[in-house]
Design a protein around this motif. Structure first.
Motif, PDB file in Angstrom:
ATOM      1  N   GLN A   8      48.154  35.594 -58.896  1.00  0.00           N
ATOM      2  CA  GLN A   8      47.313  36.387 -57.989  1.00  0.00           C
ATOM      3  C   GLN A   8      48.014  36.558 -56.655  1.00  0.00           C
ATOM      4  N   LEU A   9      47.955  37.775 -56.150  1.00  0.00           N
ATOM      5  CA  LEU A   9      48.496  38.109 -54.844  1.00  0.00           C
ATOM      6  C   LEU A   9      47.383  38.803 -54.067  1.00  0.00           C
TER       7      LEU A   9
ATOM      8  N   LYS B 219      52.363  27.149 -47.570  1.00  0.00           N
ATOM      9  CA  LYS B 219      51.096  27.879 -47.668  1.00  0.00           C
ATOM     10  C   LYS B 219      51.107  28.914 -48.791  1.00  0.00           C
ATOM     11  N   ASN B 220      52.208  29.002 -49.530  1.00  0.00           N
ATOM     12  CA  ASN B 220      52.322  29.997 -50.609  1.00  0.00           C
ATOM     13  C   ASN B 220      52.019  31.408 -50.102  1.00  0.00           C
TER      14      ASN B 220
ATOM     15  N   THR C 104      55.020  29.239 -59.047  1.00  0.00           N
ATOM     16  CA  THR C 104      55.726  28.392 -58.083  1.00  0.00           C
ATOM     17  C   THR C 104      56.337  29.272 -57.013  1.00  0.00           C
ATOM     18  N   PHE C 105      55.590  29.435 -55.935  1.00  0.00           N
ATOM     19  CA  PHE C 105      55.939  30.389 -54.874  1.00  0.00           C
ATOM     20  C   PHE C 105      57.361  30.175 -54.368  1.00  0.00           C
ATOM     21  N   SER C 106      57.733  28.928 -54.175  1.00  0.00           N
ATOM     22  CA  SER C 106      59.034  28.638 -53.558  1.00  0.00           C
ATOM     23  C   SER C 106      60.211  29.024 -54.445  1.00  0.00           C
TER      24      SER C 106
ATOM     25  N   LEU D  80      50.741  44.770 -36.064  1.00  0.00           N
ATOM     26  CA  LEU D  80      49.874  44.120 -37.037  1.00  0.00           C
ATOM     27  C   LEU D  80      50.704  43.102 -37.803  1.00  0.00           C
ATOM     28  N   ARG D  81      50.045  42.061 -38.296  1.00  0.00           N
ATOM     29  CA  ARG D  81      50.712  41.117 -39.188  1.00  0.00           C
ATOM     30  C   ARG D  81      49.954  41.070 -40.504  1.00  0.00           C
ATOM     31  N   LEU D  82      50.630  41.444 -41.557  1.00  0.00           N
ATOM     32  CA  LEU D  82      50.053  41.364 -42.888  1.00  0.00           C
ATOM     33  C   LEU D  82      50.381  40.012 -43.508  1.00  0.00           C
ATOM     34  N   SER D  83      49.432  39.511 -44.292  1.00  0.00           N
ATOM     35  CA  SER D  83      49.629  38.272 -45.037  1.00  0.00           C
ATOM     36  C   SER D  83      49.394  38.531 -46.514  1.00  0.00           C
ATOM     37  N   CYS D  84      50.117  37.791 -47.340  1.00  0.00           N
ATOM     38  CA  CYS D  84      49.917  37.846 -48.784  1.00  0.00           C
ATOM     39  C   CYS D  84      49.849  36.411 -49.286  1.00  0.00           C
TER      40      CYS D  84
END
Length: 120
Positions: free
Chosen positions: A2-3, A74-75, A27-29, A17-21
């Motif tokens: 999931q994103l 924080k992935n 395994t995000f890393s 603006l700052r977008l976050s995902c």
């Protein structure tokens, strides 16, 4: 996998603006991450990518104005957008499991997007 993108909105030209995902399910890393955008009626445009070692790619249209970063604890991957222009107006999507960092990678997983509107 999931994103989930967040942080979009309406901003005046020249603004930021700052977008976050925020991600889950993998395994995000261990994976590169990236951002693309799309305007209705046009094909998607790959904007930026970041590898696990921190190396980055930017399209010519955003180079010098946007900064991609990642927080493995924080992935989450971020897109800091400065000096925004009306032509930056689009839906911005987060992506992962891509076959390249840029300029037009084929990615396996995509978020649902967040709208960015740059207008006075």
């Amino acid at each position: 996998v999931q994103l989930v993108e967040s942080g979009g909105g309406l901003v005046q030209p020249g603004g930021s603006l700052r977008l976050s995902c925020t991600t889950s399910g993998f395994t995000f890393s261990s994976y590169a991450m990236g951002w693309a955008r799309q305007v209705p009626g046009k094909g998607p445009e790959w904007v930026s990518g970041i590898r696990i070692n921190g190396s980055t790619y930017y399209s010519d249209s955003v180079k010098g104005r946007f900064t991609i970063s990642r927080d493995n604890a924080k992935n989450t991957v971020y897109l800091q957008m400065n000096s925004l222009k009306p032509e930056d107006t689009a839906v911005y999507y987060c992506a992962t499991h891509c076959d390249a960092l840029g300029p037009a990678p084929d990615c396996h997983y995509w978020g649902r997007g967040t709208q960015v509107t740059v207008s006075s």
